[in-house]
Design a protein around this motif. Structure first.
Motif, PDB file in Angstrom:
ATOM      1  N   GLN A   1       0.961  -1.288  -0.050  1.00  0.00           N
ATOM      2  CA  GLN A   1      -0.111   0.056   0.132  1.00  0.00           C
ATOM      3  C   GLN A   1       0.801   1.244  -0.002  1.00  0.00           C
ATOM      4  OE1 GLN A   1      -2.842   0.184   3.057  1.00  0.00           O
ATOM      5  NE2 GLN A   1      -3.448   2.447   2.749  1.00  0.00           N
ATOM      6  N   LYS A   2       0.497   2.124  -0.884  1.00  0.00           N
ATOM      7  CA  LYS A   2       1.627   3.223  -1.012  1.00  0.00           C
ATOM      8  C   LYS A   2       0.719   4.571  -0.870  1.00  0.00           C
ATOM      9  CE  LYS A   2       3.855   0.697  -5.114  1.00  0.00           C
ATOM     10  NZ  LYS A   2       2.799   0.013  -5.387  1.00  0.00           N
ATOM     11  N   GLU A   3       1.374   5.185  -0.143  1.00  0.00           N
ATOM     12  CA  GLU A   3       0.977   6.605   0.443  1.00  0.00           C
ATOM     13  C   GLU A   3       1.714   7.905   0.218  1.00  0.00           C
ATOM     14  OE1 GLU A   3      -2.244   7.372   0.941  1.00  0.00           O
ATOM     15  OE2 GLU A   3      -2.936   5.102   1.163  1.00  0.00           O
ATOM     16  N   SER A   4       1.598   8.758  -0.481  1.00  0.00           N
ATOM     17  CA  SER A   4       2.421   9.925  -0.705  1.00  0.00           C
ATOM     18  C   SER A   4       2.425  10.964   0.356  1.00  0.00           C
ATOM     19  CB  SER A   4       2.427  10.445  -2.099  1.00  0.00           C
ATOM     20  OG  SER A   4       1.121  11.128  -2.281  1.00  0.00           O
ATOM     21  N   PHE A   5       3.442  11.768   0.476  1.00  0.00           N
ATOM     22  CA  PHE A   5       3.476  13.108   1.414  1.00  0.00           C
ATOM     23  C   PHE A   5       4.190  13.784   0.469  1.00  0.00           C
ATOM     24  CE2 PHE A   5       6.603  10.457   3.319  1.00  0.00           C
ATOM     25  CZ  PHE A   5       7.741  11.276   3.516  1.00  0.00           C
ATOM     26  N   GLN A   6       4.078  15.195   0.803  1.00  0.00           N
ATOM     27  CA  GLN A   6       4.988  15.990   0.028  1.00  0.00           C
ATOM     28  C   GLN A   6       6.161  16.594   1.063  1.00  0.00           C
ATOM     29  OE1 GLN A   6       2.422  19.497   0.248  1.00  0.00           O
ATOM     30  NE2 GLN A   6       0.727  17.751  -0.140  1.00  0.00           N
ATOM     31  N   ARG A   7       7.237  16.996   0.222  1.00  0.00           N
ATOM     32  CA  ARG A   7       8.433  17.507   1.098  1.00  0.00           C
ATOM     33  C   ARG A   7       7.863  18.948   1.991  1.00  0.00           C
ATOM     34  NH1 ARG A   7      13.672  17.894  -2.358  1.00  0.00           N
ATOM     35  NH2 ARG A   7      12.473  19.780  -3.292  1.00  0.00           N
ATOM     36  N   GLY A   8       8.289  18.845   2.944  1.00  0.00           N
ATOM     37  CA  GLY A   8       7.923  19.770   4.048  1.00  0.00           C
ATOM     38  C   GLY A   8       6.685  19.653   4.634  1.00  0.00           C
ATOM     39  N   ALA A   9       5.878  18.623   4.271  1.00  0.00           N
ATOM     40  CA  ALA A   9       4.539  18.465   5.058  1.00  0.00           C
ATOM     41  C   ALA A   9       4.707  18.279   6.553  1.00  0.00           C
ATOM     42  CB  ALA A   9       3.707  17.311   4.365  1.00  0.00           C
ATOM     43  N   THR A  10       3.794  18.667   7.250  1.00  0.00           N
ATOM     44  CA  THR A  10       3.760  18.467   8.865  1.00  0.00           C
ATOM     45  C   THR A  10       2.688  17.671   9.261  1.00  0.00           C
ATOM     46  OG1 THR A  10       2.108  20.387   8.755  1.00  0.00           O
ATOM     47  CG2 THR A  10       4.734  21.136   8.985  1.00  0.00           C
ATOM     48  N   ASP A  11       1.845  17.534   8.584  1.00  0.00           N
ATOM     49  CA  ASP A  11       0.429  16.708   8.859  1.00  0.00           C
ATOM     50  C   ASP A  11       0.440  15.499   8.294  1.00  0.00           C
ATOM     51  OD1 ASP A  11      -1.924  18.092  10.696  1.00  0.00           O
ATOM     52  OD2 ASP A  11      -2.459  16.198   9.560  1.00  0.00           O
ATOM     53  N   PHE A  12       0.294  14.175   8.918  1.00  0.00           N
ATOM     54  CA  PHE A  12       0.276  12.916   8.294  1.00  0.00           C
ATOM     55  C   PHE A  12      -0.900  12.145   8.722  1.00  0.00           C
ATOM     56  CE2 PHE A  12       4.421  14.284   8.678  1.00  0.00           C
ATOM     57  CZ  PHE A  12       5.012  14.375   7.309  1.00  0.00           C
ATOM     58  N   VAL A  13      -1.930  12.806   9.195  1.00  0.00           N
ATOM     59  CA  VAL A  13      -3.209  11.924   9.650  1.00  0.00           C
ATOM     60  C   VAL A  13      -3.593  11.219   8.588  1.00  0.00           C
ATOM     61  CG1 VAL A  13      -5.331  12.286  10.709  1.00  0.00           C
ATOM     62  CG2 VAL A  13      -3.555  13.745  11.551  1.00  0.00           C
ATOM     63  N   GLY A  14      -3.957  11.808   7.360  1.00  0.00           N
ATOM     64  CA  GLY A  14      -4.638  11.034   6.105  1.00  0.00           C
ATOM     65  C   GLY A  14      -3.815   9.670   5.850  1.00  0.00           C
ATOM     66  N   GLN A  15      -2.418   9.985   5.784  1.00  0.00           N
ATOM     67  CA  GLN A  15      -1.695   8.783   5.483  1.00  0.00           C
ATOM     68  C   GLN A  15      -1.807   7.579   6.629  1.00  0.00           C
ATOM     69  OE1 GLN A  15      -0.755  11.895   5.064  1.00  0.00           O
ATOM     70  NE2 GLN A  15       0.367  12.280   3.278  1.00  0.00           N
ATOM     71  N   THR A  16      -1.715   7.938   7.732  1.00  0.00           N
ATOM     72  CA  THR A  16      -1.584   7.209   8.539  1.00  0.00           C
ATOM     73  C   THR A  16      -3.026   6.229   9.036  1.00  0.00           C
ATOM     74  OG1 THR A  16      -0.296   8.830  10.017  1.00  0.00           O
ATOM     75  CG2 THR A  16      -0.820   6.849  11.337  1.00  0.00           C
ATOM     76  N   MET A  17      -4.108   7.264   8.760  1.00  0.00           N
ATOM     77  CA  MET A  17      -5.494   6.638   8.766  1.00  0.00           C
ATOM     78  C   MET A  17      -5.567   5.684   7.712  1.00  0.00           C
ATOM     79  SD  MET A  17      -7.110   7.876  11.200  1.00  0.00           S
ATOM     80  CE  MET A  17      -8.902   7.726  10.756  1.00  0.00           C
ATOM     81  N   ASN A  18      -4.933   5.926   6.432  1.00  0.00           N
ATOM     82  CA  ASN A  18      -5.007   4.923   5.444  1.00  0.00           C
ATOM     83  C   ASN A  18      -4.289   3.617   5.676  1.00  0.00           C
ATOM     84  OD1 ASN A  18      -6.609   6.885   4.232  1.00  0.00           O
ATOM     85  ND2 ASN A  18      -4.913   7.508   2.580  1.00  0.00           N
TER      86      ASN A  18
END
Lengths: 343, 309, 253, 388
Positions: free
Chosen positions: D203-220
């Protein structure tokens, strides 16, 4: 009636053009590391083509664009794909790519019909982010975030391979671009653009279809940027999304502003000034300074750059070209002080 | 496979927390724009400077007090607020005053160069190594109705709403607020009516830096590491401010929160179910913005300016 | 012979009635003045004729062309040009260029690509622009930038720009506002010359009563969007309603 | 004509007569100049300070011992601010103006890629570019023979991690959070390889460089039922994701790629980070191999402040070994060609900091194995041997 178009002092233009073509020879005889200086000049030449187009849009038509790096990116990637993957000759790409980028300009010009000033600046900035993202998304063609190697330019059988050849190609095109821009400004189109900037009502009352000409302005500006993009891709041989940062768009606006908004020569001067300052003078200054004191060099460089920009905007809002005009008029009318000449 | 909207509550709550940060930065933009029609591109940098200054105060005071405690944080916050007010006055002098009647173009550029200066100056003074800020609320979280929120996030949300209410009240009910509104409408006329325009400008910049610094103080512990890249959050707050309509205080807050929720939900639920959403995660706010602006050119709460012929 | 025909015009700005059942006709070759206190809807009426505002109700016809159906920039095509209340011209362009802006429709795009192709066309238009400037008495300024010029000249440039469109009717929004007596006299002379020599219908909005009374063939008085009185200057001058509401002291002065 | 001929003859004579004594630009009797292009003003300026500091520490140590073949090694650092355009300018300046002998440790994938054409044009080798993109060492690509790569690619790291996870728990459901740039793209490449090898889907979840919030990814990850999550990030990402997971009551084993092997991860994540597993491609600074021991010694000797010690400082120290070895192999009269030839003779070379390294004509990849470390009580402990 003849001669209205020649009211400026045009006799310096051929001399300037000859100087442009002679300067690499001078550089070569003067310094062993001429390739380094040539590269910086090449960069300035490419940016010049773009900023002249940006000046037509932002300076003359008054439509703020903070997304011109995106146009440059579209131009660079389109040309790279057309030449390397579709197998088109470079000369053809030089014609097709600007048109494609111009059409992209129309796309972003469309919201410009309704959005104004500040909002437009930020919308075009958003456009920049979107383009960057799309380049990564179409990774099969663009190489995604890893970037794309681009072939060398081949112009009528000659491979333009090194900085020396690049210089002559880039500056030939830059001179053409400047001449075209001057033609546009000095013709009916230029009048229309300025009228849209200063008074939309007057323009409309004179029978100017504002929507059409705003779109046209975006199209033309996009074409200039696309042209710069083609040269950018084929002289750098590598392009990636990191090249086309949002900060680059800001720099383009700074170049126009430092040169003097609404003046083609101003855009040229501003581009030269900013590129040379950022890549040559500040590093030189920094190098000499760091010999005597300990500094975090990178930030110091950025600091000086920001400071010069701010001082420029506060104390010289007319830009370099305005400064030159003031100086010229000052000397012309020497004993009298024409202080209110440019208010 | 779970259904589409499982756990979306959690995402929305986190989105509101994230959005409140954007809202706070957007509030800073809005305040300045409302009174002086200057768009301050350096608001993100002001926030970053605030975070650094607060960090400096916290380390200084904890050194004096011999450890971290509530008093240290309070004193540091007070110190930061005083700094913010002074900072606002300085910015008013160097940015606002010389550029009052320049075109939009120059003012945007001036604030951008201010941003570059602030960022590099901060890095020169503080050094490039990231700092590790400490949260006054620790790692505590609150659980309610199946939703978890950290105390820090709650503080950010509450702070955003309090500041919004305060400024909304200030602008609509108090004498000074109305003076500021008048100044924004026509500075010359306001001056003739006896409004001290210079003072108004100074106060507005002080308020804006205050909001910026407070958001920086709150945001720093949430970032885990504090470095100058924090300033880039300012860029993300722009769509929020525009979405709400530049110059509208409730608009800034609602726009910010909307953007936060859209971002979190698109990263979470949406990209879980639709793979292509992952490709546009970081530009979804801009897409939303452009679509909204096409329909309402002045944002959701903005008021169109009528130009007289 | 009717030139401009306005019938039952209604215009609302979010509840405020700017125009309320306005109808009148303007004959060809006359100077028709609109007067009235501030906010009585004069400029709004101009904007409606010009297409900047779209009235909720009513019709505006100019030589059998429905002006409400066309866009602002197309009015010039049908022979209507206008000047503005506050200056609307391009400061960083020469006087000549500002005037040539009005000749936009007659210049083709080839000018941009090659100036030699369009040489004749350009010379023709420039000659005409000079003629117009000469007509207005500012011919020697054509190469000057507009930004440093006095207010009076800037006003005249607007009129020149409106004239070079070769209009059948000119809308003039307060041509004498901010002018001194000398300049006002000049404007009055120019307006009558426009009518007499060029044969152009002139629609004027003006506050300067002396000017209005001296040049107008007919006058229409507006008050809060309604027509109060209409007729020859003398009739209007002596109309009791007008004296009461608007002219007041000035009529007896 | 005559002149040209005579010049050619004289040049040929000189060349024949003193072939072994010719040296390249940047080399004097007492000094060798090396160019380094770092990010001093951009998003990763922290590294721009730490990596050259680490390198200089090792170079000072070598110079104090008499240098390489009697020459002191000196390094010039230029800034690119993570802008490839500026990297090219800096490279031109170093090569044309400062006349460096070779380039070393250009940081970032796109800057390093951008200067490839210059390497080919001027024949200057680039030692140890600070990028984990495996395409750097792809010998089929342009100018690859001038690039001597050291870092193990993120694809390799990801593959090894997935292998390791499946070894311990064949039933594991794996998720990966990847950064939305070249870093992530490389990790996904390794991920795809592993997917093909094991017949699993990640399962792959992306985030951007410099992001501060990872709730969406963790939930996924929670929704997808992942038992093992690989985090590609630097410091903030693993810390925040682990803390978020703890807060929402999601328990999974977390893994990280190279850059997450940072002492600050353990410091910031606290108890949430206990048991965090990461891969690295050199001996970790805490271990008692000769390289790390020397590193600790030098740090003590030079009074390096605690906040500077760590992954990146050590990284500069480590890659400097390859640079110095290359200069040694270039011989008493170094030329760029000789340096490249010399490096290509390295076979299972034990540097003390890296696993045995091999370069040859067809392989410039350098380190091709990684070690797996676990965070235990705030310290990284190796839990496996070198794997690939």
């Amino acid at each position: 009636m003849k001669g209205r178009y020649d009211d400026e002092n045009l006799k310096w233009i051929p001399i300037l053009i000859i100087a442009v073509y002679l300067s690499p020879f001078l550089l070569k005889s003067a310094t062993f590391s001429y390739k380094y200086y040539l590269y910086i000049l090449n960069m300035a030449g490419i940016y010049m083509i773009l900023t002249v187009g940006l000046d037509l849009l932002s300076g003359f038509t008054g439509l703020m664009s903070l997304g011109h790096a995106a146009f440059l990116a579209i131009g660079a990637y389109t040309s790279a794909i057309l030449v390397d993957q579709a197998g088109l000759p470079f000369e053809l790409s030089l014609i097709i790519t600007p048109v494609i980028v111009g059409l992209c300009g129309l796309m972003i010009g469309f919201p410009a019909l309704r959005i104004e000033g500040m909002y437009l600046g930020l919308t075009t900035m958003g456009f920049g982010f979107i383009v960057k993202r799309l380049i990564i998304a179409f990774r099969d063609w663009t190489g995604g975030s890893a970037g794309l190697q681009v072939s060398k330019a081949t112009l009528f059988g000659f491979t333009i391979s090194n900085d020396w050849n690049n210089y002559f190609m880039i500056y030939t095109f830059a001179i053409i671009a400047i001449i075209v821009a001057r033609r546009i400004v000095k013709s009916k189109l230029g009048r229309v653009f300025m009228a849209i900037r200063d008074s939309e009502q007057a323009a409309q009352a004179s029978g100017i279809n504002i929507a059409k000409y705003k779109m046209l302005s975006f199209f033309i500006s996009g074409m200039f940027a696309g042209f710069a993009g083609v040269l950018f891709a084929h002289t750098n041989h590598f392009i990636s999304t990191d090249h086309f940062d949002i900060l680059l768009s800001v720099y383009f606006i700074v170049m126009v502003l430092v040169g003097g908004v609404g003046s083609i020569y101003g855009a040229v001067l501003g581009t030269l000034f900013i590129v040379l300052m950022e890549n040559m003078f500040i590093p030189l200054f920094k190098d000499t300074l760091t010999q005597y004191m300990h500094l975090e060099a990178g930030d110091f460089q950025a600091f000086i750059f920001g400071l010069i920009m701010l001082l420029f905007i506060i104390f010289q809002p007319m830009g370099l070209y305005g400064m030159w005009l003031k100086m010229r008029i000052y000397w012309k009318l020497f004993p009298f002080n024409p202080r209110k000449r440019f208010t | 496979m779970t259904s589409l909207f499982t756990d979306i509550n959690q995402e929305i709550v986190s989105g509101i927390a994230l959005g409140s940060i954007y809202a706070l930065i957007a509030l800073g933009f809005t305040l300045i724009y409302k009174a002086t029609e200057v768009v301050n591109f350096a608001q993100g940098e002001v926030m970053m400077v605030g975070a650094y200054v607060n960090f400096f105060f916290v380390t200084q005071f904890s050194g004096m007090a011999g450890g971290l405690n509530g008093w240290v944080f309070t004193a540091a916050l007070l110190g930061s607020i005083i700094f913010a007010l002074l900072f606002g006055i300085i910015l008013d002098y160097i940015i606002n005053r010389p550029l009052k009647d320049e075109p939009v173009f120059s003012i945007i550029m001036a604030t951008i160069s201010l941003a570059i200066i602030l960022r590099s100056l901060t890095a020169m003074i503080a050094g490039p190594i990231s700092l590790v800020p400490v949260s006054p609320f620790g790692n505590n979280t609150i659980k309610a109705g199946g939703v978890v929120i950290s105390v820090l996030d709650l503080a950010i949300i509450i702070c955003a709403f309090i500041l919004m209410a305060l400024f909304f009240f200030f602008f609509n009910k108090t004498r000074w607020g109305i003076a500021m509104k008048a100044t924004s409408a026509d500075a010359e006329a306001a001056q003739l009516m006896g409004i001290p325009v210079k003072k108004v400008y100074r106060y507005v910049w002080m308020f804006a830096t205050l909001v910026g610094v407070i958001s920086g103080v709150l945001l720093a512990p949430r970032m885990a590491l504090l470095d100058t890249t924090m300033a880039y959050l300012g860029l993300k707050a722009f769509p929020a401010a525009i979405l709400g309509g530049f110059g509208s205080i409730p608009g800034a807050i609602i726009g910010g929160i909307l953007m936060g929720v859209i971002e979190t939900v698109s990263m979470g639920t949406l990209s879980f179910h639709f793979n292509w959403v992952k490709e546009i995660n970081d530009i979804i706010v801009w897409i939303v913005l452009i679509v909204v602006l096409m329909i309402r050119p002045d944002g959701l709460f903005g008021i169109a300016k009528v130009k007289r012929v | 012979m009717d030139n401009l025909k306005i019938q039952n015009l209604h215009m609302n700005f979010s509840g405020v009635k700017a125009l309320d059942d306005v109808s009148f006709k303007v004959q060809k070759g006359e100077v028709f003045s609109l007067i009235g206190p501030n906010g009585s809807g004069k400029s709004t009426l101009f904007n409606c004729i010009n297409g900047f505002c779209i009235p909720q109700q009513g019709s505006i016809k100019f030589e059998n062309v429905d002006l409400l159906k066309i866009k602002p920039h197309e009015t010039v095509k049908h022979g209507i040009s206008r000047t503005f209340q506050n200056l609307q011209n391009v400061p960083y362009m020469t006087l000549l260029d500002n005037v040539l802006l009005g000749a936009h429709r007659r210049l083709s795009m080839t000018d941009t690509f090659n100036r030699w192709i369009s040489q004749k066309e350009r010379e023709r238009e420039e000659a005409m622009a000079l003629e117009v400037l000469d007509f207005l008495g500012i011919a020697n300024f054509e190469k000057k930038y507009l930004s440093g010029q006095p207010y009076g000249i800037q006003k005249l440039v607007e009129i020149a720009r409106a004239l070079i469109c070769k209009p059948k009717m000119i809308l003039m929004d307060e041509p004498a506002a901010g002018m001194n007596d000398q300049e006002t006299l000049e404007i009055a002379k120019i307006i009558s010359e426009i009518r007499d020599i060029l044969g152009i219908t002139v629609l004027v909005v003006e506050h300067d009563m002396n000017l209005v009374m001296s040049i107008s063939d007919r006058i229409c008085v507006l008050d809060s969007g309604k027509i109060l009185a209409m007729g020859k200057p003398v009739e209007v001058k002596n109309h009791p309603e007008v004296i009461k509401v608007f002219l007041g002291d000035e009529a007896h002065a | 004509m005559k002149r040209t001929v005579s010049i050619i003859i004289i040049t040929a004579l000189i060349w024949m007569g003193c072939e072994n004594r010719t040296t390249s630009p940047g080399v004097t009797d007492t000094e060798i100049l090396v160019g380094n292009i770092q990010d001093l003003s951009g998003p990763i300026k922290e590294l721009g300070l730490l990596i050259p500091a680490g390198t200089n520490m090792y170079l000072d140590y070598i110079n104090a011992q008499g240098g390489v073949h009697g020459r002191q090694v000196k390094m010039v650092v230029e800034d690119h601010g993570y802008n490839p355009m500026k990297a090219v300018v800096a490279a031109k300046k170093l090569i044309e103006k400062d006349q460096v002998f070779c380039l070393y440790n250009v940081i970032g994938t796109s800057p390093a890629e951008a200067i490839r054409p210059i390497l080919e044009e001027s024949g200057v080798p680039l030692i140890a570019p600070a990028t984990n993109s495996s395409s750097m060492s792809d010998m089929s690509r342009q100018a690859a023979k001038y690039i001597f790569h050291t870092d193990a690619g993120y694809d390799l790291q990801t593959r090894v991690l997935i292998d390791y996870i499946l070894e311990n728990n064949p039933e594991a459901k794996i998720g990966i959070a990847y950064q939305d740039d070249d870093y992530g793209a490389n990790a996904l490449k390794g991920c795809a390889e592993a997917e093909a090898n094991h017949g699993i889907s990640v399962q792959k979840e992306s985030f951007q460089r410099g992001a501060t919030d990872f709730v969406g990814q963790t939930m996924n990850f929670m929704k997808g039922g992942c038992t093992d999550v690989i985090i590609g990030g630097v410091v903030r990402e693993p810390v925040t994701i682990m803390k978020t997971a703890q807060a929402i009551g999601y328990s999974a084993a977390f893994y990280g790629l190279g850059p997450t092997v940072d002492p600050r991860v353990g410091l910031l994540a606290g108890e949430a980070g206990e048991g965090f597993i990461a891969v690295y491609w050199a001996y970790y600074p805490d271990s008692d191999e000769p390289g790390p021991v020397l590193y600790q010694e030098l740090c003590e000797k030079n009074n390096v402040p605690a906040k500077m010690r760590g992954l990146y400082h050590y990284y500069g120290f480590a890659t400097a070994h390859v640079l110095v070895e290359g200069l040694r192999k270039a011989g008493k009269y170094p030329t760029r060609k000789r340096m490249m030839k010399g490096l290509e003779t390295l076979h299972n070379w034990e540097s003390g900091v890296f696993p045995p390294m091999t370069y040859n004509r067809n392989d410039h990849a350098g380190v091709e194995s990684v070690i797996i470390l676990q965070l235990q009580g705030g310290k990284q402990v190796a839990i496996t041997d070198w794997r690939n």
